[in-house]
Design an enzyme around this catalytic site. Sequence first.
Site, PDB file in Angstrom:
ATOM      1  N   PHE A  22      77.508  65.468  74.269  1.00 17.77           N
ATOM      2  CA  PHE A  22      77.760  66.870  73.900  1.00 17.77           C
ATOM      3  C   PHE A  22      77.582  67.079  72.390  1.00 17.77           C
ATOM      4  CE2 PHE A  22      81.774  69.343  72.600  1.00 17.77           C
ATOM      5  CZ  PHE A  22      81.075  70.527  72.383  1.00 17.77           C
ATOM      6  N   ALA A  45      75.997  56.489  79.158  1.00 18.04           N
ATOM      7  CA  ALA A  45      77.241  56.262  79.915  1.00 18.04           C
ATOM      8  C   ALA A  45      77.839  57.601  80.335  1.00 18.04           C
ATOM      9  CB  ALA A  45      78.240  55.474  79.075  1.00 18.04           C
ATOM     10  N   SER A 132      91.704  63.693  66.531  1.00 18.93           N
ATOM     11  CA  SER A 132      93.044  64.254  66.295  1.00 18.93           C
ATOM     12  C   SER A 132      94.108  63.449  67.044  1.00 18.93           C
ATOM     13  CB  SER A 132      93.101  65.711  66.748  1.00 18.93           C
ATOM     14  OG  SER A 132      92.830  65.804  68.127  1.00 18.93           O
ATOM     15  N   TYR A 155      93.098  55.223  73.943  1.00 17.38           N
ATOM     16  CA  TYR A 155      92.030  55.941  73.222  1.00 17.38           C
ATOM     17  C   TYR A 155      92.440  56.209  71.781  1.00 17.38           C
ATOM     18  CZ  TYR A 155      89.010  59.838  71.800  1.00 17.38           C
ATOM     19  OH  TYR A 155      88.150  60.657  71.103  1.00 17.38           O
ATOM     20  N   VAL A 185      86.924  69.796  70.623  1.00 15.37           N
ATOM     21  CA  VAL A 185      85.658  70.484  70.383  1.00 15.37           C
ATOM     22  C   VAL A 185      85.150  71.112  71.691  1.00 15.37           C
ATOM     23  CG1 VAL A 185      83.340  70.222  69.424  1.00 15.37           C
ATOM     24  CG2 VAL A 185      85.183  68.696  68.661  1.00 15.37           C
ATOM     25  N   ARG A 290     100.348  65.754  81.852  1.00 16.51           N
ATOM     26  CA  ARG A 290      99.580  64.511  81.906  1.00 16.51           C
ATOM     27  C   ARG A 290     100.129  63.485  80.926  1.00 16.51           C
ATOM     28  NH1 ARG A 290      93.276  65.559  81.129  1.00 16.51           N
ATOM     29  NH2 ARG A 290      94.122  65.664  79.030  1.00 16.51           N
TER      30      ARG A 290
HETATM   31  P1  NAD Z   1      80.215  62.632  75.049  1.00 20.20           P
HETATM   32  O1  NAD Z   1      80.784  61.742  76.113  1.00 20.20           O
HETATM   33  O2  NAD Z   1      79.492  63.848  75.465  1.00 20.20           O
HETATM   34  O3  NAD Z   1      79.299  61.805  74.057  1.00 20.20           O
HETATM   35  C1  NAD Z   1      79.457  60.428  73.807  1.00 20.20           C
HETATM   36  C2  NAD Z   1      78.079  59.787  73.867  1.00 20.20           C
HETATM   37  O4  NAD Z   1      78.191  58.390  73.569  1.00 20.20           O
HETATM   38  C3  NAD Z   1      77.441  59.894  75.247  1.00 20.20           C
HETATM   39  O5  NAD Z   1      76.111  60.357  75.132  1.00 20.20           O
HETATM   40  C4  NAD Z   1      77.485  58.472  75.778  1.00 20.20           C
HETATM   41  O6  NAD Z   1      76.450  58.188  76.708  1.00 20.20           O
HETATM   42  C5  NAD Z   1      77.381  57.680  74.487  1.00 20.20           C
HETATM   43  N1  NAD Z   1      77.903  56.317  74.652  1.00 20.20           N
HETATM   44  C6  NAD Z   1      79.074  55.968  75.258  1.00 20.20           C
HETATM   45  N2  NAD Z   1      79.188  54.627  75.254  1.00 20.20           N
HETATM   46  C7  NAD Z   1      78.088  54.141  74.627  1.00 20.20           C
HETATM   47  C8  NAD Z   1      77.631  52.846  74.335  1.00 20.20           C
HETATM   48  N3  NAD Z   1      78.329  51.746  74.708  1.00 20.20           N
HETATM   49  N4  NAD Z   1      76.446  52.688  73.686  1.00 20.20           N
HETATM   50  C9  NAD Z   1      75.716  53.784  73.337  1.00 20.20           C
HETATM   51  N5  NAD Z   1      76.093  55.042  73.606  1.00 20.20           N
HETATM   52  C10 NAD Z   1      77.268  55.210  74.248  1.00 20.20           C
HETATM   53  O7  NAD Z   1      81.457  62.996  74.112  1.00 20.20           O
HETATM   54  P2  NAD Z   1      81.558  64.006  72.875  1.00 20.20           P
HETATM   55  O8  NAD Z   1      82.587  65.004  73.229  1.00 20.20           O
HETATM   56  O9  NAD Z   1      80.204  64.444  72.459  1.00 20.20           O
HETATM   57  O10 NAD Z   1      82.191  63.045  71.779  1.00 20.20           O
HETATM   58  C11 NAD Z   1      81.453  62.501  70.694  1.00 20.20           C
HETATM   59  C12 NAD Z   1      82.406  61.724  69.809  1.00 20.20           C
HETATM   60  O11 NAD Z   1      83.431  62.593  69.313  1.00 20.20           O
HETATM   61  C13 NAD Z   1      83.140  60.581  70.474  1.00 20.20           C
HETATM   62  O12 NAD Z   1      83.255  59.530  69.546  1.00 20.20           O
HETATM   63  C14 NAD Z   1      84.512  61.140  70.782  1.00 20.20           C
HETATM   64  O13 NAD Z   1      85.494  60.147  70.849  1.00 20.20           O
HETATM   65  C15 NAD Z   1      84.700  62.034  69.570  1.00 20.20           C
HETATM   66  N6  NAD Z   1      85.658  63.125  69.781  1.00 20.20           N
HETATM   67  C16 NAD Z   1      85.343  64.162  70.604  1.00 20.20           C
HETATM   68  C17 NAD Z   1      86.245  65.203  70.759  1.00 20.20           C
HETATM   69  C18 NAD Z   1      85.935  66.374  71.648  1.00 20.20           C
HETATM   70  O14 NAD Z   1      86.771  67.278  71.710  1.00 20.20           O
HETATM   71  N7  NAD Z   1      84.789  66.430  72.302  1.00 20.20           N
HETATM   72  C19 NAD Z   1      87.500  65.165  70.099  1.00 20.20           C
HETATM   73  C20 NAD Z   1      87.786  64.095  69.279  1.00 20.20           C
HETATM   74  C21 NAD Z   1      86.852  63.082  69.094  1.00 20.20           C
END
Ligand code: NAD
Length: 332
Positions: A22, A45, A132, A155, A185, A290
């Site tokens: 995303f 993944a 956060s 996590y 996000v 949860r």
């Molecule tokens: P997402 O799951 O859409 O994106 C994560 C991406 O990482 C995916 O494309 C997945 O295929 C890839 N990935 C996972 N494991 C992998 C591996 N072993 N090797 C290579 N690629 C791998 O999630 P997102 O919401 O886009 O989150 C992006 C980052 O932001 C993450 O680090 C997440 O922890 C962090 N984050 C997101 C939020 C939120 O609200 N979305 C909040 C806090 C932190």
Amino acid sequence: MNSTSFDLDPSYHILVTGGAGFIGSNLCEFLLNNGNSVTCLDNFATGKRENIAPLSSNSRFSLIEGDIRDLDTCQQACKDVDYVLHQAALGSVPRSINDPITSNDVNVSGFLNMLVAARDAKVKRFVYAASSSTYGDSKNMPKIEDIIGKPLSPYAITKYVNELYADIFNNTYGLETVGLRYFNVFGRKQDPNGAYAAVIPKFVLQLMEHTSPVINGDGSFSRDFTYIDNVIQMNIKAIVTDNKEAVNTVYNVAFGERTDLNQLVALLKEFLSEFDAKIADVNAKYGPTRQGDVPHSLASIDKAKKLLGYDPQFDIQKGLKQAVRWYWENLK
Ligand code: NAD
């Protein structure tokens, strides 16, 4: 979004890990529109090929299909890269409760591999997705970067360990790092499906199907929901800053307002019923709270404003209107 407003030099080659996810795919798209060369490292993944399909015909875009748990892959991906935007991780508190070992392998060991690879490739700066969730059980409101509590989930531990490692890599090897603690996000391309879907896309999809969204708890839990374009802005600001005080630290990435889940459902119904009037009659149901969920989350964004000139343009209403339209046009 106006790309020129951040003055990002288009000659930079930027690696986006998790670039099919995303946030990562939105970053890739923004950078390509700005004229940059972009390498995306992803193992799909949780990422989706359709997120990057429109980018793949761009000659400045390259995909490395691989896993950050493999050091050689990380080293290959960091070759000739100026900046890293590290997004790859397994998100979701419940996922980490169900399978802490895999979350740790990806989020901690994978993160360490990326730091080593970025250090060895002498990249200019390593900007990474923190969370956060690191505030854990801290009762402080709003959350300010220096005061954190005890983590409430596996996590949250992994994301805090990222910050500790980034700090050590700066102190020990001189690698410049910036950690971005994202607060819930939301926006285009966020996956509404699956057991670990985030609340906004999940509720949008359910409302579109005239199914009652299930709120965990009584709906009074609140979050500082942050639209994707604010997150893109922070990533770019973290790259371009030449303020020495602004690097080797962490920032809250949020809008700085909180919305409870009852208010969220009301807003979603209001905006979605512009497309389908029947959605106004779909009501939420309530379930148990949860495990690992923090009751309230609200960020202070003063540090980002002061040191990086962060100026978020999307409050929840403006962001939700855009997100809802995107889901309506892409999921219907
Ligand atoms: P997402 O799951 O859409 O994106 C994560 C991406 O990482 C995916 O494309 C997945 O295929 C890839 N990935 C996972 N494991 C992998 C591996 N072993 N090797 C290579 N690629 C791998 O999630 P997102 O919401 O886009 O989150 C992006 C980052 O932001 C993450 O680090 C997440 O922890 C962090 N984050 C997101 C939020 C939120 O609200 N979305 C909040 C806090 C932190």
